[in-house]
Write an enzyme that holds these catalytic residues in place. Structure first.
Site, PDB file in Angstrom:
ATOM      1  CG  ASP A  38      -2.083   0.946   1.090  1.00 19.62           C
ATOM      2  OD1 ASP A  38      -2.369   1.397  -0.042  1.00 19.62           O
ATOM      3  OD2 ASP A  38      -2.717   1.260   2.117  1.00 19.62           O
ATOM      4  CG  ASN A  40       2.187   1.741  -5.139  1.00 20.73           C
ATOM      5  OD1 ASN A  40       3.076   1.499  -4.331  1.00 20.73           O
ATOM      6  ND2 ASN A  40       1.691   0.826  -5.958  1.00 20.73           N
ATOM      7  N   GLY A  41       0.213   5.671  -4.147  1.00 18.30           N
ATOM      8  CA  GLY A  41      -0.363   6.987  -4.437  1.00 18.30           C
ATOM      9  C   GLY A  41       0.237   8.063  -3.540  1.00 18.30           C
ATOM     10  CD1 TRP A  43       7.579   6.478  -2.361  1.00 23.81           C
ATOM     11  CD2 TRP A  43       7.074   7.042  -4.473  1.00 23.81           C
ATOM     12  NE1 TRP A  43       8.758   6.591  -3.061  1.00 23.81           N
ATOM     13  CE2 TRP A  43       8.483   6.927  -4.357  1.00 23.81           C
ATOM     14  CE3 TRP A  43       6.526   7.382  -5.700  1.00 23.81           C
ATOM     15  CZ2 TRP A  43       9.340   7.150  -5.439  1.00 23.81           C
ATOM     16  CZ3 TRP A  43       7.374   7.605  -6.780  1.00 23.81           C
ATOM     17  CH2 TRP A  43       8.776   7.496  -6.637  1.00 23.81           C
ATOM     18  CG  HIS A  55      -0.102   2.617  -9.198  1.00 23.45           C
ATOM     19  ND1 HIS A  55      -0.289   2.173  -7.906  1.00 23.45           N
ATOM     20  CD2 HIS A  55      -1.216   3.333  -9.515  1.00 23.45           C
ATOM     21  CE1 HIS A  55      -1.464   2.612  -7.458  1.00 23.45           C
ATOM     22  NE2 HIS A  55      -2.035   3.318  -8.415  1.00 23.45           N
ATOM     23  CB  SER A  83      -8.526  -5.291  -3.493  1.00 24.16           C
ATOM     24  OG  SER A  83      -9.186  -4.049  -3.686  1.00 24.16           O
ATOM     25  CG  LEU A 149       9.669 -16.896  -3.888  1.00 21.78           C
ATOM     26  CD1 LEU A 149       9.420 -16.903  -2.389  1.00 21.78           C
ATOM     27  CD2 LEU A 149      10.216 -15.525  -4.304  1.00 21.78           C
ATOM     28  NE  ARG A 206      -2.974  -1.492   4.345  1.00 17.15           N
ATOM     29  CZ  ARG A 206      -4.200  -1.551   3.886  1.00 17.15           C
ATOM     30  NH1 ARG A 206      -5.012  -2.486   4.315  1.00 17.15           N
ATOM     31  NH2 ARG A 206      -4.638  -0.685   2.996  1.00 17.15           N
ATOM     32  CB  SER A 214      -7.836  -3.643   2.597  1.00 19.33           C
ATOM     33  OG  SER A 214      -7.584  -2.449   3.300  1.00 19.33           O
TER      34      SER A 214
END
Ligand code: IPE
Ligand code: IPE
Ligand code: MG
Length: 264
Positions: A38, A40-41, A43, A55, A83, A149, A206, A214
């Site tokens: 969470d 990105n906006g 930032w 993003h 999401s 992984l 988070r 969320s």
């Protein structure tokens, strides 16, 4: 020794700047780490840039954190990328987000192969645009025999939608006589959710300061350790991941029981 064993990391700068990130122990690395990526906006906003620039930076950070998780010996890394509620965002932002798997996977695929990483996804594939689906399908197909992984993207994923779908399959099986209501137990439900073949997350991270889940992995997080940090996702680096892991390694997972001296 640890300032923030249970609390929220409020430092905005690099955690453990004294070099104590070396505290991560080789043993007891969480098998499955899930991250709500969470911020990105925010930032981007901080830098007077458009949200989509955040993003793009966030996507670049997925590489960094994937490499680090791989090097640390994490077995499953689940990343919440989009999401079921994110469709509410402006069309242009949604379109940008839907292009990211193509951009990310095309350029990163050779390294994923080199590192023996297997790409998987949870979420509803069908309602994604064709180009998003084909990028994901190609990556999943090409990496399907890799044994390292598991890089698991939660894309068009919602915990409640997942539970609804699980219930639908379950009721089908009851109707078809493959399962009776009396037989039904927790293991059955775990087999109907999208992570049936994966262990439950040991550690949930988070970023960016919100203290909520969320709609993420509602069934699977029952006994997961949570770690929240104010750092925005594009700034969440290897030191942050190691800090989260070192805190996890000092938690006492009791699963409702007692441990060690507590039993005396
Ligand atoms: C996370 O960053 C990425 C997605 C949810 C797709 P946000 O876009 O939610 O960033 P903030 O929360 O607005 O800062
Ligand atoms: C959660 O972040 C979803 C992803 C990171 C993909 P949101 O930014 O959508 O969550 P809310 O709206 O703050 O709860
Ligand atoms: Mg957000």
């Amino acid at each position: 020794m640890f300032k923030k064993l249970f609390g929220k990391n409020t430092s905005k700068e690099q955690p453990f700047s004294d070099g104590s990130m070396d505290l991560v122990k080789g043993e007891d690395i969480p098998t499955h780490i899930a991250i709500i990526m969470d911020g990105n906006g925010r930032w981007a906003k901080k830098r007077s840039m458009p949200r989509v620039a955040g993003h793009h930076e966030g996507m670049k950070n997925v590489r960094k954190i994937t490499r680090c998780a791989c090097d640390l010996g994490v077995k499953v890394l689940t990343l919440y990328a989009f999401s079921t509620e994110n469709w509410k965002r402006p069309k242009s932002e949604v379109e940008f987000l839907m292009r990211l798997p193509e951009q990310f996977l095309t350029s990163f695929l050779p390294e994923l192969m080199e590192r023996n990483i297997k790409v998987e996804m949870i979420g509803v594939m069908d309602s994604l645009p064709e180009y998003t689906q084909s990028a994901l399908r190609k990556a999943m197909d090409e990496t399907k025999d890799n044994t390292g992984l598991v890089l698991n993207f939660a894309m068009n994923y919602g915990g409640r939608a997942e539970i609804v779908m699980a219930m639908q399959q379950l009721m089908n099986d009851v109707e078809a006589g493959r399962l009776t209501i009396d037989e039904l137990n927790e293991q059955h439900i775990s087999q109907y959710v999208m992570t049936a073949h994966l262990p439950e997350p040991d550690l949930l991270i988070r970023t960016s300061g919100e203290v909520r889940i969320s709609n993420f992995m509602l069934w699977q997080l029952a006994y997961t350790e949570f770690w929240f940090t104010d750092t925005h996702w594009p700034d969440f680096d290897e030191a942050c991941l190691k800090e989260a892991i070192s805190v996890y390694q000092n938690r006492n997972r009791r699963y409702g029981g007692l441990k060690g001296e507590e039993t005396n």
